[in-house]
Design an enzyme around this catalytic site. Structure first.
Site, PDB file in Angstrom:
ATOM      1  N   ARG A 152       0.833  -1.198   0.000  1.00 25.20           N
ATOM      2  CA  ARG A 152       0.000   0.000   0.000  1.00 25.20           C
ATOM      3  C   ARG A 152       0.873   1.256   0.000  1.00 25.20           C
ATOM      4  O   ARG A 152       0.601   2.227  -0.701  1.00 25.20           O
ATOM      5  CB  ARG A 152      -0.905   0.028   1.220  1.00 25.20           C
ATOM      6  CG  ARG A 152      -2.102  -0.879   1.097  1.00 25.20           C
ATOM      7  CD  ARG A 152      -3.010  -0.671   2.298  1.00 25.20           C
ATOM      8  NE  ARG A 152      -4.299  -1.278   2.066  1.00 25.20           N
ATOM      9  CZ  ARG A 152      -4.747  -2.335   2.749  1.00 25.20           C
ATOM     10  NH1 ARG A 152      -4.016  -2.868   3.687  1.00 25.20           N
ATOM     11  NH2 ARG A 152      -5.927  -2.841   2.486  1.00 25.20           N
TER      12      ARG A 152
ATOM     13  N   CYS B  16       9.940 -10.232  27.829  1.00 22.50           N
ATOM     14  CA  CYS B  16       9.763 -10.994  29.070  1.00 22.50           C
ATOM     15  C   CYS B  16       8.327 -11.475  29.250  1.00 22.50           C
ATOM     16  O   CYS B  16       8.085 -12.466  29.925  1.00 22.50           O
ATOM     17  CB  CYS B  16      10.250 -10.204  30.280  1.00 22.50           C
ATOM     18  SG  CYS B  16       9.301  -8.729  30.580  1.00 22.50           S
TER      19      CYS B  16
END
Lengths: 575, 389
Positions: free
Chosen positions: A117, A168
């Site tokens: 796009r 994490c």
């Protein structure tokens, strides 16, 4: 009935259509019925079974063939005398350059990804051809009109980036099923079956101090002559048992969180897998590696069912076994693919077992496939409506009636009684680096960040440049393209590994870089500002690009619930 | 579990080769289409094994699979084909769709679009009625008919559309019902879950709507009309219960729909002030056609004086200011006659498809009870027209 003037404008128009998928099929049909006579269609994809529920120009017998070409043939079937050119190619190929774009009166997009796009937006701007852009997801859709210097361009408003998760959360503290999927796909699957040389956080974070990294390395290696099931159980116990126990030792982590439960294979499945699986090995007759299936050999049929922990355990062990037995050659180079049945089974099972461990609800293979494969929801009706709206806007453009062009939202729930809501197109954003060529600024640690990092994460990912050329004043720092001298290439390669401040022409605070892409006829200036620290969670790139502020006219579009933040995997698409 | 079948349904050879796992040896089975579509979502009752190579236990598994197709679960083949839409509306909705039967009448642009949409979506069966022969004009907005006179001469619009629609989705049974819509007995409609009528008179709409409403089971009724760049959909779901999603909660809702006759009988002064002008304009032209005994769309700009006169009379009777129905709007609608605007047909056919899918699956808020689209302003508006305002 269309007025004579309108009919003439349509008849004489030369139209470029990018994308022959969900929106594309509908669009090509509606253009042909509306009297368009000269259409060029580009699509690099081939037809898949899951397209057939909405891409109505395609049949089962077309699976595997070019979308652009089959769509052309199908439409010529009911409109034999119009001119349709079909390119089975990537719109980013060099042949589709600015000159190519200039031959068209209007460009119509039915694309499924941000990258293409952006490219079409830039080429349309450079060629000064108006662009009608569109997208759908489920019942939602939108059509926007982009005319250089009259309306905003496709990139005037920043697009939400694909959701990323803090490392994490994935390795230690998952709280949603999607976290488990990311772990299973990007860490466990990649570790076991992917390229061993790639960085992988699987044990760096989850294993912590309990075992040294040399030991951890051994865990994922299959020992000489090791029984596949034994190997599977060893990995199982390591990632779902030992690793969780090691993580539990970190009291600090669990103060405000639910503590996960370690899961060991012997507790879930005391007996050997083969005992439940003594019936025939149905996979024996399968010759296509992508159709090897653990579900089949275990007699599980319905992808909509949510498996129990026992079933997930069996699927995990069985799929691992099948990888070792049937697809051994691919191990070490496998990349997760949503159409790879065995890979989806493995990832589903691994994600579910991890989810069970962390008290997160388990999901069916069908759902897990959708999340892991980033599958976009799509129905025929929305695409048909959007295609109709595109033709209406394109017709206005062809009659030079840009002031009556509208941006239209297709809604699921009515707003002000409207299901189809037109609004006036927005003005160009003065600080847009694409259509207004406004300068950008970048905060970066110039002593830690390499040029490669800058090229990958900023120039390519954020600025969407394909063939960038990076300059500091008159000296070239980096360049991509054909016909470069060998030693120049070597020079650039060497530059890539250097940190910014140590480049031949050092990039430090206050430096102004110029980045160009000739293919897109785009140039952009970036002011560099050195900064020491970055927040790993909020700024995972270690860099902060700013400059193009949101235009103030975008209030209306934000009030329309098209891009929902709670839905991590929704992205604009017509797939 | 997927099998590779060479099927013979309605005398047509169809190759259904599944994309993924093929665990069975090649089997050729012959299905006979003797069951009427209304009795079974799958148009076959008799299964004959023509050729089979492989162990017997696999044959049994294969037949069990067929039994399942008639029952509750979606087959793996359906799951693969409908994957992207199941992700939108869920398996239960897909199952309900695959057991539904829809009747349409008037094979013009927006109905053709509608048919395409619901055949792709995987309804159980679709029945088409339209005895008209193909005309030049019908070809203009109909992508189902090849523009080859040798192919279409002597056949009705419904027959020609049926041929094409069958190819869109081999899992949907598409058929033609000959005869005049108004002549069908009331119990004819019992076979259907939804009825869509188009290109017909006010009387026909009213009569069929009433027939549907008198049946013991609820039959969703829709009318659809496109004139110039404008479209109108009317919806009657009678008494309709559905689950509405509100944030995390789902609450049960009930909607009570008026019939077409009841809705349009609502006094104009009782309607909300901002009702779209299109609603009134469509009623004026509908009334004009009815009084002149014309077919739907059989009007031209030469009728403008008479239509304006009718507008004035109606406005006077209903105490509505004439400015609510501008001359220019009526002129536009008359100029178009029966010609169609393909982008508008796509939009109206798309919205209608969506509504039928909602009503059948019980998922999503259905619109009540009129929908209007005008390409001139680009608005797609829902109006609730009933006499209780």
């Amino acid at each position: 009935m269309a007025s004579e003037q309108q009919a003439q404008a349509i008849k004489n128009a030369k139209v470029l259509m990018v994308g022959a998928g969900g929106i594309g099929c509908e669009l090509l049909k509606t253009l042909a019925l509306s009297g368009f006579q000269d259409i060029h269609i580009i699509d690099m994809d081939t037809i898949e079974v899951s397209n057939l529920n909405r891409q109505f120009l395609f049949r089962q017998s077309h699976v595997g063939q070019s979308k652009a070409k089959v769509a052309r043939e199908a439409v010529l079937g009911f409109r034999p005398h119009i001119n349709i050119a079909a390119s089975h190619a990537n719109v980013k190929d060099p042949e589709f350059n600015v000159e190519f774009f200039k031959q068209f009166n209007v460009v119509l997009n039915g694309l499924d990804n941000l990258d293409a796009r952006r490219y079409v937006n830039r080429l349309s701007l450079a060629a000064e051809v108006p662009l009608v852009e569109s997208g759908t997801t489920g019942f939602l859709g939108q059509v926007t009109v982009h005319v250089k210097s009259k309306t905003e361009c496709y990139e005037c408003q920043t697009k939400p980036n694909p959701k990323t998760y803090p490392v994490c959360t994935i390795t230690s503290t998952p709280s949603k099923f999607v976290h488990c999927i990311v772990w299973a796909k990007d860490l466990l699957f990649a570790k076991l079956f992917g390229d061993k040389n790639l960085e992988n956080d699987l044990y760096v974070h989850s294993n912590d101090t309990s075992s040294s990294s040399e030991n951890a390395e051994d865990v994922f290696e299959r020992r000489e002559g090791e029984d596949p099931e034994k190997y599977g159980r060893r990995i199982y116990d390591h990632v779902f048992g030992h690793n969780i126990e090691a993580a539990l030792a970190m009291e600090e982590t669990w103060k405000n969180r639910n503590r996960p439960k370690p899961i060991y294979s012997r507790d879930v499945l005391p007996d050997k897998l083969v005992q439940q699986n003594e019936n025939l090995d149905k996979n024996f007759t399968v010759d296509n590696p992508l159709s090897v299936s653990a579900m089949t050999s275990l007699g599980l049929r319905n992808p909509q069912d949510v498996w129990s922990l026992v079933e997930n355990t069996r699927i995990l062990l069985e799929s691992l076994k099948l990888f070792l037995r049937k697809r051994e050659k691919e191990i070490g180079s496998l990349v997760f693919e949503k159409d790879d049945q065995l890979a989806v089974e493995f990832v589903t099972a691994a994600a579910n077992i991890r989810a069970a461990s962390f008290g997160i609800s388990m999901h069916s293979l069908f759902e897990a496939k959708g999340i892991s494969g980033n599958i976009v929801h799509a129905v025929a009706t929305t695409n048909a409506i959007i295609a109709g709206l595109i033709v209406i806007e394109a017709t206005k453009i062809l009659q030079n009636d840009v002031k009556n062009c509208r941006v239209t939202y297709c809604l699921e729930h009515p707003s002000k009684k409207m299901l189809l809501m037109p609004v006036e197109p927005f003005e160009p954003n003065k600080s847009c680096f694409v259509c207004s060529e406004a300068p950008l600024s970048l905060e970066v640690n110039t002593y830690h960040t390499t040029l490669r990092n800058f090229v990958e994460k900023i120039v390519k990912a954020k600025l969407g440049m394909n063939l960038p050329l990076i300059m500091l004043g008159s000296s070239l720092l980096y360049e991509v393209g054909d016909g470069l001298e060998e030693d120049t290439v070597a020079n650039y390669e060497a530059n890539l590994e250097k940190v910014l401040a140590e480049l031949p022409s050092p990039v430090v605070s206050g430096t102004k870089l110029t980045i160009e892409d000739f293919q897109q006829e785009l140039s952009c200036d970036i002011s560099i500002k050195h900064r020491e620290e970055f927040d790993e969670e909020k700024e995972p790139d270690g860099m902060l690009l700013s400059g193009w502020t949101k235009s103030s006219t975008s209030v209306v579009s934000q009030s329309v619930p098209l891009e929902r933040e709670d839905n991590e995997h929704v992205q604009w698409s017509n797939q | 579990m997927l099998i590779y079948l060479m099927m013979d349904i309605d005398g047509e050879n169809m190759d259904r080769r599944p994309s993924r796992t093929t665990n069975f040896p090649e089997v050729t089975i012959d299905f006979r289409a003797d069951l009427p579509a209304s009795k079974s979502p799958f148009p076959f009752s008799l299964v004959r094994i023509k050729r089979f190579e492989g162990p017997v236990h696999r044959l049994i598994a294969c037949l069990r699979l067929q039994l399942k197709m008639d029952g509750e679960e979606l087959t793996e083949q359906e799951t693969a084909l409908y994957d992207r839409q199941i992700r939108v509306w869920g398996v239960d909705a897909q199952r309900r769709l695959s057991k539904s039967h829809i009747l349409v009448s008037g094979m013009k642009g927006s109905v053709v679009e509608f048919c395409k949409n619901i055949v792709l979506a995987g309804i159980g069966s679709l029945t088409l009625t339209d005895n008209r022969m193909v005309t030049e004009e019908a070809l203009l907005s109909n992508f189902l008919i090849p523009p080859d006179e040798n192919m279409y001469s002597g056949r009705s619009l419904a027959e020609l559309c049926c041929d094409s629609l069958k190819n869109f989705n081999p899992m949907v049974h598409v058929s033609v019902e000959k005869g005049d819509l108004l002549s069908f007995d009331e119990d004819f409609y019992d076979k259907f879950d939804a009825v869509v009528v188009s290109c017909c008179s006010f009387t026909a709409k009213r009569t069929i709507n009433e027939k549907c409403r008198r049946r013991p089971k609820r039959i969703a009724f829709y009318t659809v009309d496109c004139r110039d760049a404008c479209g109108e959909i009317f919806v009657d779901l009678q008494k309709y219960n559905y689950m509405q999603k509100k944030l995390d909660d789902t609450i049960e809702c009930q909607l009570q729909y008026p019939s077409f006759e009841e809705a349009v009988a609502a006094p104009w002064t009782s309607l909300p002030k901002k009702v779209t002008k299109l609603y009134y304009a469509m009623r004026v032209i509908e009334g004009f056609e009815e009084s002149e005994g014309r077919n739907s769309g059989e009007v031209s700009i030469s009728d403008l004086p008479c239509v304006l006169k009718m507008r004035n009379e109606l406005c006077k009777k209903q105490s509505l200011n004439e400015s609510h129905i501008p001359d220019s709007l009526l002129e536009r609608l008359l100029l178009a006659g029966t010609s169609e605007h393909p982008p508008v047909c796509a939009i109206i056919g798309g919205i209608l498809g969506q509504e039928a899918i909602k009503a059948i699956s019980g998922k999503g808020d259905p619109l009540k009870n009129f929908f209007f689209f005008d390409a001139e302003d680009g608005k797609g508006i829902i109006e609730d027209i009933n006499s209780s305002h």
